[in-house]
Design a protein around this motif. Sequence first.
Motif, PDB file in Angstrom:
ATOM      1  N   LYS A   1       0.829  -1.205   0.000  1.00  0.00           N
ATOM      2  CA  LYS A   1       0.000   0.000   0.000  1.00  0.00           C
ATOM      3  C   LYS A   1       0.866   1.258   0.000  1.00  0.00           C
ATOM      4  CE  LYS A   1      -1.947   1.101   3.793  1.00  0.00           C
ATOM      5  NZ  LYS A   1      -2.731   1.279   5.006  1.00  0.00           N
ATOM      6  N   ALA A   2       2.004   1.193   0.667  1.00  0.00           N
ATOM      7  CA  ALA A   2       2.908   2.346   0.738  1.00  0.00           C
ATOM      8  C   ALA A   2       3.510   2.696  -0.623  1.00  0.00           C
ATOM      9  CB  ALA A   2       4.020   2.081   1.752  1.00  0.00           C
ATOM     10  N   THR A   3       3.455   1.773  -1.576  1.00  0.00           N
ATOM     11  CA  THR A   3       4.026   2.024  -2.903  1.00  0.00           C
ATOM     12  C   THR A   3       2.981   2.476  -3.918  1.00  0.00           C
ATOM     13  OG1 THR A   3       3.773  -0.245  -3.730  1.00  0.00           O
ATOM     14  CG2 THR A   3       5.783   0.246  -2.461  1.00  0.00           C
ATOM     15  N   ALA A   4       1.738   2.648  -3.475  1.00  0.00           N
ATOM     16  CA  ALA A   4       0.650   3.042  -4.378  1.00  0.00           C
ATOM     17  C   ALA A   4       0.949   4.395  -5.026  1.00  0.00           C
ATOM     18  CB  ALA A   4      -0.671   3.109  -3.627  1.00  0.00           C
ATOM     19  N   TYR A   5       0.566   4.519  -6.293  1.00  0.00           N
ATOM     20  CA  TYR A   5       0.678   5.790  -7.018  1.00  0.00           C
ATOM     21  C   TYR A   5      -0.745   6.280  -7.256  1.00  0.00           C
ATOM     22  CZ  TYR A   5       1.668   9.268 -10.547  1.00  0.00           C
ATOM     23  OH  TYR A   5       1.741  10.451 -11.241  1.00  0.00           O
ATOM     24  N   CYS A   6      -1.195   7.164  -6.380  1.00  0.00           N
ATOM     25  CA  CYS A   6      -2.589   7.616  -6.441  1.00  0.00           C
ATOM     26  C   CYS A   6      -2.686   9.123  -6.203  1.00  0.00           C
ATOM     27  CB  CYS A   6      -3.444   6.834  -5.450  1.00  0.00           C
ATOM     28  SG  CYS A   6      -2.741   6.762  -3.785  1.00  0.00           S
ATOM     29  N   PRO A   7      -2.078   9.920  -7.093  1.00  0.00           N
ATOM     30  CA  PRO A   7      -2.061  11.371  -6.883  1.00  0.00           C
ATOM     31  C   PRO A   7      -3.428  12.033  -7.038  1.00  0.00           C
ATOM     32  CG  PRO A   7      -1.199  10.838  -9.046  1.00  0.00           C
ATOM     33  CD  PRO A   7      -1.399   9.536  -8.331  1.00  0.00           C
ATOM     34  N   TYR A   8      -4.387  11.359  -7.624  1.00  0.00           N
ATOM     35  CA  TYR A   8      -5.701  11.962  -7.867  1.00  0.00           C
ATOM     36  C   TYR A   8      -6.692  11.611  -6.771  1.00  0.00           C
ATOM     37  CZ  TYR A   8      -3.244  12.360 -12.226  1.00  0.00           C
ATOM     38  OH  TYR A   8      -2.276  12.634 -13.153  1.00  0.00           O
ATOM     39  N   SER A   9      -6.859  10.341  -6.491  1.00  0.00           N
ATOM     40  CA  SER A   9      -7.844   9.923  -5.494  1.00  0.00           C
ATOM     41  C   SER A   9      -7.287   9.953  -4.078  1.00  0.00           C
ATOM     42  CB  SER A   9      -8.330   8.507  -5.797  1.00  0.00           C
ATOM     43  OG  SER A   9      -7.306   7.562  -5.509  1.00  0.00           O
ATOM     44  N   LYS A  10      -5.982   9.826  -3.942  1.00  0.00           N
ATOM     45  CA  LYS A  10      -5.330   9.694  -2.625  1.00  0.00           C
ATOM     46  C   LYS A  10      -5.814   8.442  -1.889  1.00  0.00           C
ATOM     47  CE  LYS A  10      -3.369  13.827  -2.927  1.00  0.00           C
ATOM     48  NZ  LYS A  10      -2.715  13.927  -4.204  1.00  0.00           N
ATOM     49  N   PHE A  11      -6.378   7.484  -2.636  1.00  0.00           N
ATOM     50  CA  PHE A  11      -6.906   6.241  -2.063  1.00  0.00           C
ATOM     51  C   PHE A  11      -5.889   5.136  -2.283  1.00  0.00           C
ATOM     52  CE2 PHE A  11      -9.656   2.435  -2.082  1.00  0.00           C
ATOM     53  CZ  PHE A  11     -10.275   2.598  -0.857  1.00  0.00           C
ATOM     54  N   ARG A  12      -5.058   4.904  -1.263  1.00  0.00           N
ATOM     55  CA  ARG A  12      -4.003   3.904  -1.368  1.00  0.00           C
ATOM     56  C   ARG A  12      -4.557   2.500  -1.151  1.00  0.00           C
ATOM     57  NH1 ARG A  12       0.647   4.786   2.519  1.00  0.00           N
ATOM     58  NH2 ARG A  12      -1.037   4.476   3.998  1.00  0.00           N
ATOM     59  N   VAL A  13      -4.130   1.587  -2.015  1.00  0.00           N
ATOM     60  CA  VAL A  13      -4.526   0.179  -1.876  1.00  0.00           C
ATOM     61  C   VAL A  13      -3.297  -0.684  -2.113  1.00  0.00           C
ATOM     62  CG1 VAL A  13      -6.038  -1.669  -2.682  1.00  0.00           C
ATOM     63  CG2 VAL A  13      -6.834   0.707  -2.758  1.00  0.00           C
ATOM     64  N   GLY A  14      -3.113  -1.662  -1.257  1.00  0.00           N
ATOM     65  CA  GLY A  14      -2.071  -2.660  -1.434  1.00  0.00           C
ATOM     66  C   GLY A  14      -2.708  -4.037  -1.439  1.00  0.00           C
ATOM     67  N   ALA A  15      -2.123  -4.951  -2.174  1.00  0.00           N
ATOM     68  CA  ALA A  15      -2.655  -6.314  -2.237  1.00  0.00           C
ATOM     69  C   ALA A  15      -1.509  -7.307  -2.223  1.00  0.00           C
ATOM     70  CB  ALA A  15      -3.491  -6.510  -3.500  1.00  0.00           C
ATOM     71  N   SER A  16      -1.800  -8.479  -1.736  1.00  0.00           N
ATOM     72  CA  SER A  16      -0.857  -9.582  -1.794  1.00  0.00           C
ATOM     73  C   SER A  16      -1.655 -10.846  -2.066  1.00  0.00           C
ATOM     74  CB  SER A  16      -0.077  -9.718  -0.488  1.00  0.00           C
ATOM     75  OG  SER A  16       0.918 -10.720  -0.596  1.00  0.00           O
TER      76      SER A  16
ATOM     77  N   ASN B   1       2.932  -9.204  -4.664  1.00  0.00           N
ATOM     78  CA  ASN B   1       2.344  -7.985  -4.135  1.00  0.00           C
ATOM     79  C   ASN B   1       2.008  -7.022  -5.258  1.00  0.00           C
ATOM     80  OD1 ASN B   1       3.145  -9.109  -1.668  1.00  0.00           O
ATOM     81  ND2 ASN B   1       5.109  -8.059  -1.777  1.00  0.00           N
ATOM     82  N   GLY B   2       1.081  -6.124  -4.982  1.00  0.00           N
ATOM     83  CA  GLY B   2       0.725  -5.088  -5.943  1.00  0.00           C
ATOM     84  C   GLY B   2       0.155  -3.877  -5.241  1.00  0.00           C
ATOM     85  N   ALA B   3       0.205  -2.743  -5.911  1.00  0.00           N
ATOM     86  CA  ALA B   3      -0.385  -1.504  -5.407  1.00  0.00           C
ATOM     87  C   ALA B   3      -1.136  -0.841  -6.547  1.00  0.00           C
ATOM     88  CB  ALA B   3       0.707  -0.569  -4.882  1.00  0.00           C
ATOM     89  N   ASN B   4      -2.122  -0.019  -6.206  1.00  0.00           N
ATOM     90  CA  ASN B   4      -2.862   0.659  -7.257  1.00  0.00           C
ATOM     91  C   ASN B   4      -1.988   1.714  -7.934  1.00  0.00           C
ATOM     92  OD1 ASN B   4      -3.242   2.038  -4.678  1.00  0.00           O
ATOM     93  ND2 ASN B   4      -4.790   3.323  -5.638  1.00  0.00           N
ATOM     94  N   VAL B   5      -2.205   1.867  -9.239  1.00  0.00           N
ATOM     95  CA  VAL B   5      -1.459   2.826 -10.053  1.00  0.00           C
ATOM     96  C   VAL B   5      -2.483   3.624 -10.850  1.00  0.00           C
ATOM     97  CG1 VAL B   5       0.275   3.122 -11.871  1.00  0.00           C
ATOM     98  CG2 VAL B   5       0.480   1.220 -10.241  1.00  0.00           C
ATOM     99  N   GLU B   6      -2.600   4.912 -10.531  1.00  0.00           N
ATOM    100  CA  GLU B   6      -3.598   5.753 -11.193  1.00  0.00           C
ATOM    101  C   GLU B   6      -3.035   6.428 -12.438  1.00  0.00           C
ATOM    102  OE1 GLU B   6      -6.349   7.080  -7.427  1.00  0.00           O
ATOM    103  OE2 GLU B   6      -5.040   8.578  -8.318  1.00  0.00           O
ATOM    104  N   ASN B   7      -3.966   6.878 -13.252  1.00  0.00           N
ATOM    105  CA  ASN B   7      -3.670   7.620 -14.463  1.00  0.00           C
ATOM    106  C   ASN B   7      -4.656   8.773 -14.502  1.00  0.00           C
ATOM    107  OD1 ASN B   7      -4.096   8.250 -17.429  1.00  0.00           O
ATOM    108  ND2 ASN B   7      -2.432   6.770 -17.560  1.00  0.00           N
ATOM    109  N   ALA B   8      -4.294   9.867 -15.142  1.00  0.00           N
ATOM    110  CA  ALA B   8      -5.202  11.016 -15.220  1.00  0.00           C
ATOM    111  C   ALA B   8      -6.516  10.638 -15.889  1.00  0.00           C
ATOM    112  CB  ALA B   8      -4.542  12.166 -15.975  1.00  0.00           C
ATOM    113  N   SER B   9      -6.492   9.646 -16.757  1.00  0.00           N
ATOM    114  CA  SER B   9      -7.709   9.121 -17.358  1.00  0.00           C
ATOM    115  C   SER B   9      -8.216   8.021 -16.429  1.00  0.00           C
ATOM    116  CB  SER B   9      -7.413   8.554 -18.748  1.00  0.00           C
ATOM    117  OG  SER B   9      -8.561   7.961 -19.290  1.00  0.00           O
ATOM    118  N   TYR B  10      -9.182   8.347 -15.570  1.00  0.00           N
ATOM    119  CA  TYR B  10      -9.595   7.486 -14.461  1.00  0.00           C
ATOM    120  C   TYR B  10      -9.716   6.003 -14.786  1.00  0.00           C
ATOM    121  CZ  TYR B  10     -12.337   5.427 -10.749  1.00  0.00           C
ATOM    122  OH  TYR B  10     -12.776   4.590  -9.763  1.00  0.00           O
TER     123      TYR B  10
END
Length: 120
Positions: free
Chosen positions: A42-57, A67-76
């Motif tokens: 979760k600490a590695t999430a890239y979420c500059p738009y929603s600020k909603f961090r998610v981590g998964a394993s 492991n994985g983290a959410n990665v946002e794009n300007a195109s939701y």
Amino acid sequence: MPPFTPQVLSSADPAAVESTCEEYSLTAAEFKELHSRCVDAKATAYCPYSKFRVGASVISVDGVFFNGANVENASYPVGTCAERVAFGKAVTEGHRKIRAVAVATDVSPPATPCGMCRQL
């Protein structure tokens, strides 16, 4: 077929953790590792738009963790959920049978995987 409803489990409830581990044939150590890894991811999430961090394993049937983290794009809709990142890593490494998934967020009650991740 009834819709799948993911089990939302708080790691703070020892009785729930124990029964879940028993039901899904996870050891306490595997559960603890899943928990630790998804929180760390979760600490590695890239979420500059929603600020909603998610981590998964995820843990494969072979006992390998991904492991994985959410990665946002300007195109939701183009962003990628943490669960799909973790599953993608597992699949591309040859692990196609998954035993358990853990997800960490900063909200309470915990968020469940989205519909797309449930489909995956």
